[in-house]
Design an enzyme around this catalytic site. Structure first.
Site, PDB file in Angstrom:
ATOM      1  N   ASN A   9       0.874  -1.180   0.000  1.00  0.00           N
ATOM      2  CA  ASN A   9       0.000   0.000   0.000  1.00  0.00           C
ATOM      3  C   ASN A   9       0.907   1.226   0.000  1.00  0.00           C
ATOM      4  O   ASN A   9       1.458   1.602   1.038  1.00  0.00           O
ATOM      5  CB  ASN A   9      -0.899  -0.021   1.235  1.00  0.00           C
ATOM      6  CG  ASN A   9      -1.844   1.166   1.305  1.00  0.00           C
ATOM      7  OD1 ASN A   9      -1.781   2.080   0.487  1.00  0.00           O
ATOM      8  ND2 ASN A   9      -2.720   1.171   2.290  1.00  0.00           N
ATOM      9  N   ARG A  90      -2.866  -2.079  -3.273  1.00  0.00           N
ATOM     10  CA  ARG A  90      -4.042  -1.253  -3.054  1.00  0.00           C
ATOM     11  C   ARG A  90      -3.984  -0.072  -4.020  1.00  0.00           C
ATOM     12  O   ARG A  90      -2.996   0.657  -4.073  1.00  0.00           O
ATOM     13  CB  ARG A  90      -4.073  -0.731  -1.624  1.00  0.00           C
ATOM     14  CG  ARG A  90      -5.262   0.199  -1.358  1.00  0.00           C
ATOM     15  CD  ARG A  90      -5.149   0.868  -0.019  1.00  0.00           C
ATOM     16  NE  ARG A  90      -6.301   1.730   0.239  1.00  0.00           N
ATOM     17  CZ  ARG A  90      -6.219   2.979   0.694  1.00  0.00           C
ATOM     18  NH1 ARG A  90      -5.036   3.506   0.958  1.00  0.00           N
ATOM     19  NH2 ARG A  90      -7.301   3.685   0.910  1.00  0.00           N
ATOM     20  N   HIS A 179     -13.131   2.718   0.554  1.00  0.00           N
ATOM     21  CA  HIS A 179     -13.055   1.708   1.621  1.00  0.00           C
ATOM     22  C   HIS A 179     -13.715   0.395   1.186  1.00  0.00           C
ATOM     23  O   HIS A 179     -14.106  -0.411   2.019  1.00  0.00           O
ATOM     24  CB  HIS A 179     -13.724   2.200   2.916  1.00  0.00           C
ATOM     25  CG  HIS A 179     -13.011   3.308   3.605  1.00  0.00           C
ATOM     26  ND1 HIS A 179     -13.676   4.256   4.356  1.00  0.00           N
ATOM     27  CD2 HIS A 179     -11.703   3.641   3.655  1.00  0.00           C
ATOM     28  CE1 HIS A 179     -12.813   5.121   4.842  1.00  0.00           C
ATOM     29  NE2 HIS A 179     -11.605   4.771   4.430  1.00  0.00           N
ATOM     30  N   ARG A 240     -11.455  15.430   7.770  1.00  0.00           N
ATOM     31  CA  ARG A 240     -12.321  15.772   6.649  1.00  0.00           C
ATOM     32  C   ARG A 240     -13.708  16.147   7.148  1.00  0.00           C
ATOM     33  O   ARG A 240     -14.225  15.562   8.093  1.00  0.00           O
ATOM     34  CB  ARG A 240     -12.437  14.595   5.669  1.00  0.00           C
ATOM     35  CG  ARG A 240     -11.127  14.172   5.042  1.00  0.00           C
ATOM     36  CD  ARG A 240     -11.354  13.028   4.067  1.00  0.00           C
ATOM     37  NE  ARG A 240     -10.103  12.378   3.735  1.00  0.00           N
ATOM     38  CZ  ARG A 240      -9.941  11.067   3.646  1.00  0.00           C
ATOM     39  NH1 ARG A 240     -10.961  10.250   3.868  1.00  0.00           N
ATOM     40  NH2 ARG A 240      -8.772  10.555   3.341  1.00  0.00           N
ATOM     41  N   GLU A 382      -7.942  -5.339   5.706  1.00  0.00           N
ATOM     42  CA  GLU A 382      -7.855  -5.020   4.287  1.00  0.00           C
ATOM     43  C   GLU A 382      -6.692  -5.731   3.617  1.00  0.00           C
ATOM     44  O   GLU A 382      -6.780  -6.112   2.439  1.00  0.00           O
ATOM     45  CB  GLU A 382      -7.734  -3.507   4.111  1.00  0.00           C
ATOM     46  CG  GLU A 382      -8.991  -2.756   4.534  1.00  0.00           C
ATOM     47  CD  GLU A 382      -8.799  -1.258   4.586  1.00  0.00           C
ATOM     48  OE1 GLU A 382      -9.169  -0.596   3.602  1.00  0.00           O
ATOM     49  OE2 GLU A 382      -8.303  -0.755   5.600  1.00  0.00           O
TER      50      GLU A 382
END
Length: 396
Positions: A9, A90, A179, A240, A382
């Protein structure tokens, strides 16, 4: 044939890696390299010898991956002793082109490059990680696993924004969702916890970390999700804003003279919990709340209120709900968030058990006996999901 996959990743200034057994979900080793391109980088590697750390200049992502390979060689397990099946990557944005993991080739590189305007902070770094791995592992199949892929099942009425149609047709402006790797993994695990086939259950999945997203999953397929064309839309997050009146952009430009880039940075990096309370780490926020800090309490209340709104909305979208699933760092570890987000929803058949919620235990069930809707806490993984998908592609 080996089930081992090296999962990579690559971020803009970081590189995470894991050596995963795609069959069992066991990580033989993993690590994180940060501050790539800065005066001093930092590497953490966890393997058979435990955890080791080091600090050295790491100029590029290639240097970072070489440092990871050296850590495997020095601290184990040696990749020479592992029959790697693939390298899984990813990739944040696959647009509307990639609804499944795909073998990396020159054509895929070109297509993901074309999608950079949709994810300018993420896709370039993901691509750099892929290019480096292709150079260092020229004989291994490389597989791209897209964050957006799971949400490609959204129906048109869910992914279409009410804007001029040419915006979608010419510029790809629509809801994509993110996600997805986490939502896919957790949905499957939730069905197993319920003892039912995934195709038979309706779920509301709440991925709550520094980034947060909700999804409505009907029979294993995403039919609605909170993040939009970018990861900015939806729930309140660490830094965010989540949902926001779009006219605020124009107001800030007119009244303060801010540029689009300045507004974008503020909404992505200086908003959310950090903007409200000055702190985006939920553990620190909890400490501030306990000390009576009013800004921290307001941030918590706004955060949980937004989650509750999405739970209610997605309940309406699905019609019937079998389980609500909390995952990721905050979702897994904050009993307060779970309680506040579901408080007052008893008429919808959602009832928490206070003791179970405080200590979810191995089963992860935190709903009360007789609750029509189960409430589950399931750790996401993940890296395992990327390894599983990558292995399925190379054996497909």
């Amino acid at each position: 044939m080996s089930d081992h996959v090296l999962v990579i990743n690559a971020g803009s200034s970081s590189l995470k890696y894991s050596l995963m057994d795609a069959g069992s979900g066991e990580a033989a080793a993993d690590g994180l390299i940060e501050r790539i391109g800065e005066s001093e980088g930092h590497q953490k590697h966890r393997g058979p010898d435990g955890e080791t750390e080091s600090s050295d200049p790491i100029a590029t992502h290639e240097d970072a991956l070489r440092a990871a390979l050296k850590a495997f060689e020095t601290h184990g397990p040696s990749l020479d002793d592992v029959d790697l099946a693939a390298v899984g990557h990813r990739v944040v944005h696959g647009g509307s082109r990639f609804g499944a993991p795909s073998l990396v080739d020159d054509a895929l590189i070109a297509e993901v490059t074309e999608l950079v305007p949709l994810a300018p902070l993420h896709n370039p770094a993901n691509l750099e990680g892929i290019e480096v791995a292709r150079r260092l592992f020229p004989d291994l199949p490389q597989v791209a696993v897209f964050d957006t892929a799971f949400h490609q099942t959204l129906p048109p009425h869910a992914y279409t924004y009410a804007v001029p149609s040419e915006w979608l047709e010419e510029h790809g402006i629509r809801r994509y969702g993110f996600h997805g790797t986490s939502h896919s993994f957790v949905s499957e695990q939730a069905a197993r916890r319920l003892g039912r086939d995934l195709a038979e259950v309706n779920l509301i999945v709440l991925h709550l970390g520094n980034g947060c997203s909700a999804s409505a999953v009907r029979g294993g397929q995403s039919v609605e999700t909170s993040m939009g064309m970018t990861p900015l839309e939806g729930l309140v997050m660490g830094t965010r804003s989540g949902d926001l009146d779009p006219a605020i952009h124009g107001h800030l430009a007119r009244e303060l003279g801010w540029s689009v880039d300045e507004i974008d940075r503020a909404l992505n990096s200086k908003s959310g919990l950090k903007g409200l309370a000055g702190e985006n780490d939920f553990r620190e926020l909890s400490g501030l709340r306990a000390s009576g800090n009013e800004r921290a309490q307001l941030a918590f209340d706004v955060y949980c209120h937004r989650i509750k709104k999405y739970v209610g909305a997605y309940y309406a979208v699905l019609g019937t709900v079998d389980a609500i699933v909390f995952t990721a760092g905050v979702g897994q570890h904050s009993a307060d968030v779970r309680a506040a987000s579901l408080q007052g929803l008893e008429r919808l058949g959602i009832r928490l058990d206070a003791d179970r919620n405080a200590e979810p235990g191995e089963t992860g069930v935190v709903s009360a006996d007789g609750s029509e809707v189960a409430v589950l806490v399931i750790p996401t993984n993940e890296e395992w999901e990327i390894a599983r998908q990558a292995l399925a592609v190379v054996r497909g």
